[in-house]
Design a protein around this motif. Sequence first.
Motif, PDB file in Angstrom:
ATOM      1  N   THR A 126      -3.018  14.486  28.391  1.00 22.28           N
ATOM      2  CA  THR A 126      -4.105  13.516  28.328  1.00 22.28           C
ATOM      3  C   THR A 126      -4.923  13.769  27.068  1.00 22.28           C
ATOM      4  O   THR A 126      -4.963  14.884  26.543  1.00 22.28           O
ATOM      5  CB  THR A 126      -5.038  13.596  29.555  1.00 22.28           C
ATOM      6  N   TYR A 127      -5.572  12.706  26.610  1.00 25.30           N
ATOM      7  CA  TYR A 127      -6.473  12.813  25.473  1.00 25.30           C
ATOM      8  C   TYR A 127      -7.885  12.640  25.992  1.00 25.30           C
ATOM      9  O   TYR A 127      -8.189  11.656  26.675  1.00 25.30           O
ATOM     10  CB  TYR A 127      -6.163  11.748  24.425  1.00 25.30           C
ATOM     11  N   ASN A 128      -8.751  13.594  25.703  1.00 23.10           N
ATOM     12  CA  ASN A 128     -10.137  13.537  26.131  1.00 23.10           C
ATOM     13  C   ASN A 128     -10.969  13.014  24.969  1.00 23.10           C
ATOM     14  O   ASN A 128     -11.089  13.668  23.931  1.00 23.10           O
ATOM     15  CB  ASN A 128     -10.617  14.925  26.556  1.00 23.10           C
ATOM     16  N   ARG A 129     -11.552  11.827  25.159  1.00 29.91           N
ATOM     17  CA  ARG A 129     -12.329  11.204  24.094  1.00 29.91           C
ATOM     18  C   ARG A 129     -13.633  11.938  23.804  1.00 29.91           C
ATOM     19  O   ARG A 129     -14.147  11.861  22.693  1.00 29.91           O
ATOM     20  CB  ARG A 129     -12.649   9.755  24.466  1.00 29.91           C
ATOM     21  N   LEU A 130     -14.177  12.652  24.779  1.00 28.42           N
ATOM     22  CA  LEU A 130     -15.436  13.361  24.568  1.00 28.42           C
ATOM     23  C   LEU A 130     -15.261  14.608  23.715  1.00 28.42           C
ATOM     24  O   LEU A 130     -16.119  14.958  22.915  1.00 28.42           O
ATOM     25  CB  LEU A 130     -16.080  13.732  25.901  1.00 28.42           C
ATOM     26  N   THR A 131     -14.149  15.304  23.914  1.00 27.34           N
ATOM     27  CA  THR A 131     -13.918  16.548  23.175  1.00 27.34           C
ATOM     28  C   THR A 131     -12.889  16.387  22.063  1.00 27.34           C
ATOM     29  O   THR A 131     -12.596  17.357  21.365  1.00 27.34           O
ATOM     30  CB  THR A 131     -13.439  17.661  24.131  1.00 27.34           C
ATOM     31  N   ASN A 132     -12.322  15.182  21.927  1.00 30.13           N
ATOM     32  CA  ASN A 132     -11.284  14.930  20.915  1.00 30.13           C
ATOM     33  C   ASN A 132     -10.160  15.952  21.002  1.00 30.13           C
ATOM     34  O   ASN A 132      -9.743  16.539  20.011  1.00 30.13           O
ATOM     35  CB  ASN A 132     -11.872  14.924  19.497  1.00 30.13           C
ATOM     36  N   SER A 133      -9.680  16.161  22.216  1.00 34.72           N
ATOM     37  CA  SER A 133      -8.638  17.168  22.400  1.00 34.72           C
ATOM     38  C   SER A 133      -7.540  16.634  23.321  1.00 34.72           C
ATOM     39  O   SER A 133      -7.742  15.717  24.097  1.00 34.72           O
ATOM     40  CB  SER A 133      -9.230  18.441  22.989  1.00 34.72           C
ATOM     41  N   ILE A 134      -6.384  17.257  23.198  1.00 37.19           N
ATOM     42  CA  ILE A 134      -5.240  16.943  24.055  1.00 37.19           C
ATOM     43  C   ILE A 134      -5.103  18.082  25.050  1.00 37.19           C
ATOM     44  O   ILE A 134      -5.141  19.251  24.682  1.00 37.19           O
ATOM     45  CB  ILE A 134      -3.959  16.772  23.224  1.00 37.19           C
ATOM     46  N   THR A 135      -4.957  17.718  26.309  1.00 38.80           N
ATOM     47  CA  THR A 135      -4.878  18.697  27.389  1.00 38.80           C
ATOM     48  C   THR A 135      -3.551  18.559  28.118  1.00 38.80           C
ATOM     49  O   THR A 135      -3.064  17.461  28.332  1.00 38.80           O
ATOM     50  CB  THR A 135      -6.033  18.474  28.397  1.00 38.80           C
TER      51      THR A 135
ATOM     52  N   ARG B 207      -8.856  16.127  17.258  1.00 40.47           N
ATOM     53  CA  ARG B 207      -8.017  14.992  16.877  1.00 40.47           C
ATOM     54  C   ARG B 207      -8.756  13.705  17.143  1.00 40.47           C
ATOM     55  O   ARG B 207      -9.359  13.552  18.203  1.00 40.47           O
ATOM     56  CB  ARG B 207      -6.713  14.982  17.680  1.00 40.47           C
ATOM     57  N   THR B 208      -8.711  12.804  16.198  1.00 44.43           N
ATOM     58  CA  THR B 208      -9.273  11.492  16.469  1.00 44.43           C
ATOM     59  C   THR B 208      -8.266  10.720  17.319  1.00 44.43           C
ATOM     60  O   THR B 208      -7.086  11.075  17.387  1.00 44.43           O
ATOM     61  CB  THR B 208      -9.541  10.711  15.171  1.00 44.43           C
ATOM     62  N   GLU B 209      -8.714   9.675  17.937  1.00 41.48           N
ATOM     63  CA  GLU B 209      -7.822   8.875  18.771  1.00 41.48           C
ATOM     64  C   GLU B 209      -6.641   8.341  17.960  1.00 41.48           C
ATOM     65  O   GLU B 209      -5.529   8.250  18.447  1.00 41.48           O
ATOM     66  CB  GLU B 209      -8.613   7.729  19.397  1.00 41.48           C
ATOM     67  N   GLY B 210      -6.879   8.034  16.698  1.00 37.54           N
ATOM     68  CA  GLY B 210      -5.819   7.534  15.836  1.00 37.54           C
ATOM     69  C   GLY B 210      -4.772   8.579  15.488  1.00 37.54           C
ATOM     70  O   GLY B 210      -3.667   8.245  15.066  1.00 37.54           O
ATOM     71  N   GLN B 211      -5.093   9.844  15.651  1.00 35.49           N
ATOM     72  CA  GLN B 211      -4.161  10.933  15.323  1.00 35.49           C
ATOM     73  C   GLN B 211      -3.347  11.405  16.527  1.00 35.49           C
ATOM     74  O   GLN B 211      -2.507  12.283  16.392  1.00 35.49           O
ATOM     75  CB  GLN B 211      -4.931  12.128  14.770  1.00 35.49           C
ATOM     76  N   VAL B 212      -3.585  10.834  17.696  1.00 33.94           N
ATOM     77  CA  VAL B 212      -2.952  11.336  18.912  1.00 33.94           C
ATOM     78  C   VAL B 212      -1.423  11.257  18.845  1.00 33.94           C
ATOM     79  O   VAL B 212      -0.744  12.228  19.136  1.00 33.94           O
ATOM     80  CB  VAL B 212      -3.482  10.608  20.169  1.00 33.94           C
ATOM     81  N   LEU B 213      -0.871  10.128  18.447  1.00 37.20           N
ATOM     82  CA  LEU B 213       0.587   9.976  18.411  1.00 37.20           C
ATOM     83  C   LEU B 213       1.214  11.015  17.483  1.00 37.20           C
ATOM     84  O   LEU B 213       2.162  11.700  17.860  1.00 37.20           O
ATOM     85  CB  LEU B 213       0.979   8.564  17.981  1.00 37.20           C
ATOM     86  N   GLU B 214       0.675  11.157  16.293  1.00 35.45           N
ATOM     87  CA  GLU B 214       1.185  12.142  15.346  1.00 35.45           C
ATOM     88  C   GLU B 214       1.082  13.558  15.923  1.00 35.45           C
ATOM     89  O   GLU B 214       2.001  14.359  15.831  1.00 35.45           O
ATOM     90  CB  GLU B 214       0.407  12.062  14.038  1.00 35.45           C
ATOM     91  N   SER B 215      -0.036  13.849  16.532  1.00 37.31           N
ATOM     92  CA  SER B 215      -0.260  15.168  17.104  1.00 37.31           C
ATOM     93  C   SER B 215       0.733  15.468  18.222  1.00 37.31           C
ATOM     94  O   SER B 215       1.301  16.554  18.284  1.00 37.31           O
ATOM     95  CB  SER B 215      -1.688  15.272  17.619  1.00 37.31           C
TER      96      SER B 215
END
Length: 110
Positions: free
Chosen positions: A58-67, A88-96
């Motif tokens: 999951t991506y947490n928008r508050l902490t800009n992190s993937i869990t 990570r910004t929301e736009g970087q999630v796929l790349e990350s």
Amino acid sequence: MLRETALFDALHSELAIVLEETRDDGIDTDRLATQLLENDGARRLLIGVTEDATAILTYNRLTNSITRTPIEADGLDGSRSRHIDRQRTEGQVLESVQQLGRFSTECNRR
């Protein structure tokens, strides 16, 4: 995500199929798919299920992190959730997530 929408129904069906085909420990795939989609919202975004369906990302928008959160027989094990990527910004999630693919698979084996 709102229930009783075409998108919810389509995603629910796909998630339930993946969980059922991948897991053989008797999890309630319908209930788990519903839980995953209901938790997808303003604060947390469901990225997906790991390859062997032992965890979700999951991506947490508050902490800009993937869990990464393990999936247990009766649901998600939030006590064993851990951040696997930060800042990570929301736009970087796929790349990350693509970069983390190997890492996520290795974590599942532990």
